[in-house]
Design a protein around this motif. Structure first.
Motif, PDB file in Angstrom:
ATOM      1  N   TRP A   6     -22.151   0.186 -43.779  1.00  0.00           N
ATOM      2  CA  TRP A   6     -21.319  -0.730 -44.513  1.00  0.00           C
ATOM      3  C   TRP A   6     -22.141  -1.316 -45.626  1.00  0.00           C
ATOM      4  O   TRP A   6     -22.524  -2.468 -45.619  1.00  0.00           O
ATOM      5  N   GLU A   7     -22.412  -0.475 -46.614  1.00  0.00           N
ATOM      6  CA  GLU A   7     -23.210  -0.903 -47.765  1.00  0.00           C
ATOM      7  C   GLU A   7     -22.954   0.014 -48.949  1.00  0.00           C
ATOM      8  O   GLU A   7     -22.524   1.157 -48.797  1.00  0.00           O
ATOM      9  N   TRP A   8     -23.225  -0.520 -50.131  1.00  0.00           N
ATOM     10  CA  TRP A   8     -23.353   0.290 -51.337  1.00  0.00           C
ATOM     11  C   TRP A   8     -24.842   0.420 -51.564  1.00  0.00           C
ATOM     12  O   TRP A   8     -25.554  -0.577 -51.674  1.00  0.00           O
ATOM     13  N   TRP A   9     -25.335   1.650 -51.612  1.00  0.00           N
ATOM     14  CA  TRP A   9     -26.770   1.912 -51.616  1.00  0.00           C
ATOM     15  C   TRP A   9     -27.132   2.788 -52.776  1.00  0.00           C
ATOM     16  O   TRP A   9     -26.400   3.741 -53.054  1.00  0.00           O
ATOM     17  N   PRO A  10     -28.220   2.554 -53.483  1.00  0.00           N
ATOM     18  CA  PRO A  10     -29.202   1.481 -53.444  1.00  0.00           C
ATOM     19  C   PRO A  10     -28.815   0.337 -54.382  1.00  0.00           C
ATOM     20  O   PRO A  10     -27.736   0.350 -54.962  1.00  0.00           O
ATOM     21  N   ILE A  11     -29.723  -0.617 -54.545  1.00  0.00           N
ATOM     22  CA  ILE A  11     -29.551  -1.686 -55.536  1.00  0.00           C
ATOM     23  C   ILE A  11     -30.056  -1.147 -56.865  1.00  0.00           C
ATOM     24  O   ILE A  11     -31.118  -0.518 -56.928  1.00  0.00           O
ATOM     25  N   ASN A  53     -18.575  -7.077 -44.458  1.00  0.00           N
ATOM     26  CA  ASN A  53     -19.974  -7.218 -44.864  1.00  0.00           C
ATOM     27  C   ASN A  53     -20.406  -6.181 -45.893  1.00  0.00           C
ATOM     28  O   ASN A  53     -21.540  -6.208 -46.350  1.00  0.00           O
ATOM     29  N   MET A  54     -19.513  -5.246 -46.239  1.00  0.00           N
ATOM     30  CA  MET A  54     -19.915  -4.154 -47.119  1.00  0.00           C
ATOM     31  C   MET A  54     -19.986  -4.635 -48.558  1.00  0.00           C
ATOM     32  O   MET A  54     -18.984  -5.007 -49.154  1.00  0.00           O
ATOM     33  N   SER A  55     -21.199  -4.602 -49.080  1.00  0.00           N
ATOM     34  CA  SER A  55     -21.398  -5.034 -50.462  1.00  0.00           C
ATOM     35  C   SER A  55     -22.575  -4.282 -51.051  1.00  0.00           C
ATOM     36  O   SER A  55     -23.275  -3.540 -50.375  1.00  0.00           O
ATOM     37  N   GLY A  56     -22.795  -4.507 -52.326  1.00  0.00           N
ATOM     38  CA  GLY A  56     -23.910  -3.918 -53.046  1.00  0.00           C
ATOM     39  C   GLY A  56     -24.271  -4.811 -54.216  1.00  0.00           C
ATOM     40  O   GLY A  56     -23.639  -5.857 -54.432  1.00  0.00           O
TER      41      GLY A  56
END
Length: 184
Positions: free
Chosen positions: A105-110, A175-178
């Motif tokens: 649950w993420e946008w990867w990478p920063i 919680n999924m964000s980036g």
């Protein structure tokens, strides 16, 4: 039952008052105006994202993103990789291709991008359908596994821009964000 029922129960045969008629005409004309300008804004609005999309295997896109992150990993003055909450910060060359991966649950990478430089964003998902909503700018895409979405972005202001998933993707969706950082 009404206290004073109308003498004529056929309300649509009653005469229309002048002010009511004026509002009906205004509403109708506004509706026509908005209908035709929806078409016009498509061509003159500069608000439509590219429709460039390619089919690929999700595993192949994951490999592309990992190779991209390894090549352009930002290093601090001690030669250590820069990370935020365990997510690497990537600083690609201005005007280049940028890869972002949506996964539970993420946008990867920063990403750390330069202001007023154009980048070709490549977006895809490793697992489920995710939303890519870049805040506070109005960019909103549905990102699907097996499809690589390509769009060109030019950051015009410095600062931190959050990425929010707006497609329900499971128990950790909230919680999924980036993050995208724009620097001078």
């Amino acid at each position: 039952m009404a206290l004073n029922p109308p003498s004529n129960r056929l309300w649509w045969k009653e005469p229309i008052h002048g002010i009511e008629l004026a509002w009906i005409i205004i509403a109708f004309l506004w509706g026509l105006f908005m209908f035709f300008f929806m078409i016009a804004w498509h061509f003159i609005g500069d608000q439509n994202l590219s429709t460039e999309t390619y089919r690929l295997q999700p595993e192949a896109f994951v490999e592309k993103v990992e190779a991209f992150a390894e090549e352009y990993q930002l290093m601090d003055e001690n030669g250590e990789p820069v990370e935020i909450d365990g997510v690497p910060v990537i600083s690609p060359p201005a005007g280049g291709d940028v890869y972002m991966l949506g996964r539970l649950w993420e946008w990867w990478p920063i990403l750390e991008l330069k202001k007023d430089q154009s980048y070709r964003f490549h977006l895809s998902s490793a697992d489920w359908q995710h939303g890519f909503s870049l805040q506070p700018v109005n960019i909103n895409l549905s990102v699907h596994p097996g499809l690589e979405h390509v769009l060109t972005l030019t950051p015009t202001e410095t600062g931190d821009y959050g990425i929010v998933c707006n497609e329900y993707c499971g128990i950790g969706h909230h919680n999924m964000s980036g993050l995208i950082r724009v620097i001078e």
